[in-house]
Design a protein around this motif. Structure first.
Motif, PDB file in Angstrom:
ATOM      1  N   ARG A 182       6.749  -4.974 -13.801  1.00 53.71           N
ATOM      2  CA  ARG A 182       5.337  -5.190 -13.515  1.00 53.71           C
ATOM      3  C   ARG A 182       4.923  -4.325 -12.340  1.00 53.71           C
ATOM      4  NH1 ARG A 182       3.565 -10.239 -15.903  1.00 53.71           N
ATOM      5  NH2 ARG A 182       1.476  -9.502 -15.470  1.00 53.71           N
ATOM      6  N   LEU A 183       3.741  -3.733 -12.413  1.00 54.33           N
ATOM      7  CA  LEU A 183       3.225  -2.925 -11.318  1.00 54.33           C
ATOM      8  C   LEU A 183       2.383  -3.806 -10.404  1.00 54.33           C
ATOM      9  CD1 LEU A 183       1.983   0.284 -13.179  1.00 54.33           C
ATOM     10  CD2 LEU A 183       4.071   0.009 -11.877  1.00 54.33           C
ATOM     11  N   THR A 184       2.408  -3.496  -9.124  1.00 56.30           N
ATOM     12  CA  THR A 184       1.513  -4.201  -8.209  1.00 56.30           C
ATOM     13  C   THR A 184       0.103  -3.659  -8.413  1.00 56.30           C
ATOM     14  OG1 THR A 184       1.822  -2.582  -6.451  1.00 56.30           O
ATOM     15  CG2 THR A 184       3.377  -4.421  -6.523  1.00 56.30           C
ATOM     16  N   LYS A 185      -0.893  -4.361  -7.843  1.00 53.86           N
ATOM     17  CA  LYS A 185      -2.279  -3.905  -8.006  1.00 53.86           C
ATOM     18  C   LYS A 185      -2.479  -2.539  -7.378  1.00 53.86           C
ATOM     19  CE  LYS A 185      -4.870  -8.135  -8.593  1.00 53.86           C
ATOM     20  NZ  LYS A 185      -5.993  -8.944  -8.121  1.00 53.86           N
ATOM     21  N   ALA A 186      -1.847  -2.309  -6.240  1.00 54.76           N
ATOM     22  CA  ALA A 186      -1.993  -1.019  -5.564  1.00 54.76           C
ATOM     23  C   ALA A 186      -1.386   0.107  -6.402  1.00 54.76           C
ATOM     24  CB  ALA A 186      -1.334  -1.067  -4.194  1.00 54.76           C
ATOM     25  N   GLU A 187      -0.205  -0.156  -6.987  1.00 58.39           N
ATOM     26  CA  GLU A 187       0.438   0.866  -7.821  1.00 58.39           C
ATOM     27  C   GLU A 187      -0.403   1.169  -9.053  1.00 58.39           C
ATOM     28  OE1 GLU A 187       5.179   0.046  -6.944  1.00 58.39           O
ATOM     29  OE2 GLU A 187       4.149  -1.112  -8.487  1.00 58.39           O
ATOM     30  N   LYS A 188      -0.982   0.111  -9.647  1.00 60.69           N
ATOM     31  CA  LYS A 188      -1.812   0.301 -10.833  1.00 60.69           C
ATOM     32  C   LYS A 188      -3.054   1.126 -10.499  1.00 60.69           C
ATOM     33  CE  LYS A 188      -2.003  -3.234 -13.563  1.00 60.69           C
ATOM     34  NZ  LYS A 188      -2.398  -4.505 -14.205  1.00 60.69           N
ATOM     35  N   ARG A 235      -2.053   4.750  -9.968  1.00 58.60           N
ATOM     36  CA  ARG A 235      -1.775   5.415 -11.243  1.00 58.60           C
ATOM     37  C   ARG A 235      -3.072   5.751 -11.981  1.00 58.60           C
ATOM     38  NH1 ARG A 235       2.446   2.925 -15.516  1.00 58.60           N
ATOM     39  NH2 ARG A 235       3.925   3.706 -14.011  1.00 58.60           N
ATOM     40  N   LEU A 236      -4.016   4.800 -12.007  1.00 53.18           N
ATOM     41  CA  LEU A 236      -5.289   5.057 -12.679  1.00 53.18           C
ATOM     42  C   LEU A 236      -6.080   6.144 -11.962  1.00 53.18           C
ATOM     43  CD1 LEU A 236      -6.388   1.455 -13.652  1.00 53.18           C
ATOM     44  CD2 LEU A 236      -5.762   3.310 -15.183  1.00 53.18           C
ATOM     45  N   HIS A 237      -6.012   6.170 -10.632  1.00 48.88           N
ATOM     46  CA  HIS A 237      -6.713   7.202  -9.867  1.00 48.88           C
ATOM     47  C   HIS A 237      -6.168   8.584 -10.217  1.00 48.88           C
ATOM     48  CE1 HIS A 237      -8.664   9.237  -6.536  1.00 48.88           C
ATOM     49  NE2 HIS A 237      -7.486   9.677  -6.124  1.00 48.88           N
TER      50      HIS A 237
END
Length: 105
Positions: A42-48, A51-53
């Motif tokens: 699972r990715l943390t919110k910051a990692e997600k 990645r989207l950025h």
């Protein structure tokens, strides 16, 4: 063991298969799992968000490249250049020579 087949190739193939089964029984199942079968971490919110950025940046850069590539392919006037008729004649003569079987000395 089963009866041997009449074909020598089939007999050799049966021996190879039997050996492979024996080796698999001794070694057991493989200790690793293919990467596509592993459960995802699972990715943390910051990692997600990061990645989207990065994905959004990549897509924007691709869009810019596509836009400027289209700009450089604008149709250019070809016929009205000075001397283009002479150059076309020269190119035509060269292509005739290239496609013929005349040997140049």
């Amino acid at each position: 063991m089963t009866t041997q087949p009449n074909d020598p190739i089939e007999a050799a193939l049966a021996l190879v298969r039997q050996g492979a089964q024996e080796r698999a029984a001794v070694l057991g199942p493989p200790p690793w799992q293919p990467i596509w079968k592993r459960p995802r971490k699972r990715l943390t919110k910051a990692e997600k968000k990061k990645r989207l950025h990065l994905q959004r940046q990549r897509l924007q850069q691709a869009g810019h490249r596509r836009f400027y590539a289209g700009q450089s392919r604008r149709p250019r006037p070809r016929r009205n250049r000075i001397g283009s008729a002479a150059s076309r004649r020269g190119a035509r003569a060269l292509s005739r020579l290239r496609h013929s079987n005349v040997s140049l000395w």
